[in-house]
Design a protein around this motif. Structure first.
Motif, short mmCIF file in Angstrom:
data_model
loop_
_atom_site.label_atom_id
_atom_site.label_comp_id
_atom_site.label_asym_id
_atom_site.label_seq_id
_atom_site.Cartn_x
_atom_site.Cartn_y
_atom_site.Cartn_z
N VAL A 209 -5.07 3.10 -4.68
CA VAL A 209 -5.62 4.04 -5.32
C VAL A 209 -4.64 4.60 -6.46
N ILE A 210 -3.52 4.57 -6.39
CA ILE A 210 -2.59 4.93 -7.30
C ILE A 210 -2.21 4.23 -8.33
N LEU A 211 -1.92 2.87 -7.90
CA LEU A 211 -1.49 1.94 -9.10
C LEU A 211 -2.85 1.30 -9.50
N GLY A 212 -3.66 1.38 -8.98
CA GLY A 212 -5.04 0.78 -9.28
C GLY A 212 -5.87 1.90 -9.96
N TRP A 213 -7.00 2.12 -9.18
CA TRP A 213 -8.09 2.89 -9.87
C TRP A 213 -8.12 4.22 -8.87
N PRO A 214 -7.51 5.64 -9.15
CA PRO A 214 -7.98 6.63 -8.39
C PRO A 214 -9.09 6.98 -7.68
#
Length: 570
Positions: A209-214
């Motif tokens: 979620v944080i490093l990729g797509w929220p």
């Protein structure tokens, strides 16, 4: 005194008649919760080999499906490596909607590759793609092994086949997009969940979620909630610690590049959710878009995945609650995304592996549809035998249709990537040459395909009224710049077009069968130095352009020419 009873021998008939039948579920459990002597299912070797081969094929042959992948990810990476590349308004420090932490993850591979290959930037491009393929292989292999140990080899084998050959997974696995990274996290977190490691599963979900797509947080909710209920303290602490570390790291990296304290994760959420983001400016689709798109990329696999809920009452003993928790994001995500006006194919990427799992569970349960009703104690029913026979036939049909889709896309739309490679053979044009692109700007494959002798890539005004990417300006601060020509209203800027086409040394153009001339049709000014076939979507029948049908694909479809033209010397 009571008479002492002798202990019954294993072969004693009285023992066998007074106790229930012995099954593998009665075997003593080990410390990890798995029964002693139980078949551990598929090992790691087979999934790693199969997925490794197919993901390598994807890395080397995949087309670029979305211009957002180029301009929001490949171009910033190119700038970090070579100090040149296009910038979008999302990367203006005024808005700061994109995370440089995600870009830095790929720079870890791109930087050594740029040292090794030097001026061969195309090889750096494919080195990064191989890295993406490796992430996909590891996460998907873990999911297959977890399914095998939890539910058996058959379900795992079906899932492995679909993960390897389904068109959606084939293309998404090596796309340089946050939604693809969230897809990797979805596979790995689901695997850890089935391995009975809920804390690690939630930690990986937080990373996705944080490093990729929220926005993918919604897809991870079922797994996270169930894990919290199962083991609240360890799951909560692990999830919070992981989230805090990544958020702090993201803010620090954003400060390093934007030169101001900001959080790209929060900025993106605020713009699209709380701030009334105007994503509709970039196109809208109807509510059935994802259903049509899902069938194109997964054919009957997608239909079967949607039927998972229908077979759950019959297969509840096998699949509830853990597999239902794993698969449930398919319904939640499709329903939520279908309500949004702005829709794009890549938005479904996070649930792609789960579509394969859900469809495989339905195929594996075919005999159960009849066994429970007609013959609960045996497999000799004619209907059960037919259902067993149908399983490989249905799987084979899905895989054949998937290959037909993959073949059609690669062979029909690979010209944009391949045509730019021909620039390497025309370095006699001299240093400082200008490559011009008109209406085909959205198929630009990235600056990794532009040789060093080409000094500029410029856009020509062919009627597009939206805001186009503009090169990073080092004199204004590079990544920390907030150029005045950027806006969040998708309004064109004066600086985005080259006003004098006479400056163009090369021209990229798509020549289709249309009743109006193109710039490159003037043979007194341009010469064609390379041309490749390109599938004409508007004039080709939907069935034949979407799926390769032997002996019909080339005959029924209409093709244009994707051209590289060079200005004639006067």
């Amino acid at each position: 005194m009571a008479t002492r009873q002798r202990r019954a021998l294993p072969s004693d008939p009285s023992e066998t008649t007074s106790s229930s039948a012995y099954t593998k579920l009665d075997k003593p459990e080990r410390s990890d919760g798995e029964a002693e002597g139980v078949d551990r299912g598929l090992g790691w070797l087979l999934p790693l080999i199969c997925l490794g081969m197919l993901r390598h094929m994807s890395a080397t042959s995949n087309i670029i499906h979305d211009c957002d992948e180029v301009f929001n990810y490949w171009e910033p990476l190119h700038y970090l490596l070579y100090k040149s590349g296009f910038q979008t308004w999302e990367y203006s420090s005024q808005f700061g909607l994109r995370s440089y932490l995600y870009i830095l993850l790929h720079k870890l591979v791109g930087l050594p590759a740029s040292w090794w290959f030097r001026e061969e930037k195309v090889r750096v491009f494919y080195a990064v793609r191989i890295f993406l393929a490796l992430l996909s292989v590891i996460s998907d292999a873990a999911l297959v092994v977890a399914l095998s140990r939890k539910y058996g080899k058959r379900l795992a084998s079906y899932t492995l086949a679909m993960l390897c050959l389904a068109s959606g997974c084939f293309f998404a696995s090596t796309s340089f997009l946050p939604s693809s990274f969230s897809m990797y996290a979805m596979s790995l977190s689901s695997a850890l969940f089935l391995f009975n490691k809920p804390a690690m599963a939630v930690s990986v979900a937080a990373t996705g979620v944080i490093l990729g797509w929220p926005f993918s947080v919604l897809a991870f909710l079922p797994l996270t909630i169930y894990s919290l209920v199962k083991s609240f303290k360890s799951v909560f602490l692990t999830g919070v610690v992981t989230s805090i570390i990544l958020m702090v790291l993201s803010v620090l990296v954003d400060y390093r590049y934007y030169k101001r304290w900001t959080s790209s994760v929060i900025n993106l959420l605020v713009y699209n959710v709380l701030g009334g983001g105007e994503s509709h400016l970039y196109g809208t689709e109807g509510p059935s878009f994802y259903l049509r798109n899902g069938f194109n990329n997964f054919n009957f696999c997608f239909v079967l995945a949607l039927l998972f809920l229908a077979i759950l009452p019959i297969a509840k003993k096998k699949y509830a609650p853990e597999l239902f928790v794993v698969v449930s994001p398919v319904y939640l995500w499709i329903a939520f995304m279908s309500l949004q006006p702005h829709k794009e194919e890549r938005f479904l990427y996070p649930i792609y592996p789960l579509i394969c799992v859900a469809a495989s569970a339905v195929i594996e349960s075919f005999p159960d549809l009849f066994r429970d009703k007609y013959n609960p104690n045996g497999d000799t029913s004619v209907l059960v035998m037919i259902a067993k026979f149908l399983r490989p036939l249905v799987l084979g049909l899905i895989l054949c249709a998937s290959h037909a889709r993959t073949f059609s896309l690669i062979n029909g739309y690979s010209a944009p990537i391949e045509i730019y490679k021909h620039l390497d053979y025309h370095d006699d044009a001299g240093t400082g040459s200008v490559l011009c692109v008109g209406s085909e700007w959205h198929r630009f494959p990235s600056s990794f395909f532009i040789p060093d002798y080409v000094g500029q890539v410029r856009w020509l005004d062919d009627g597009f009224t939206g805001l186009l990417p503009i090169p990073f300006n080092s004199s204004l601060g590079g990544t920390s710049a907030a150029p005045s020509y950027f806006n969040n209203k998708n309004k064109a800027s004066e600086e985005q077009y080259l006003r004098d086409p006479e400056q163009c040394t090369f021209l990229i153009e798509l020549q289709l069968q249309r009743p109006y001339p193109t710039r490159g049709s003037d043979m007194s000014t341009w010469e064609i130095v390379a041309a490749l076939p390109y599938l004409d979507r508007e004039l080709s029948p939907p069935m034949y352009r979407s799926f390769f049908i032997p002996y019909q694909w080339q005959q029924k479809n209409v093709f244009g020419q994707y051209r590289l033209l060079r200005r004639l010397q006067k």
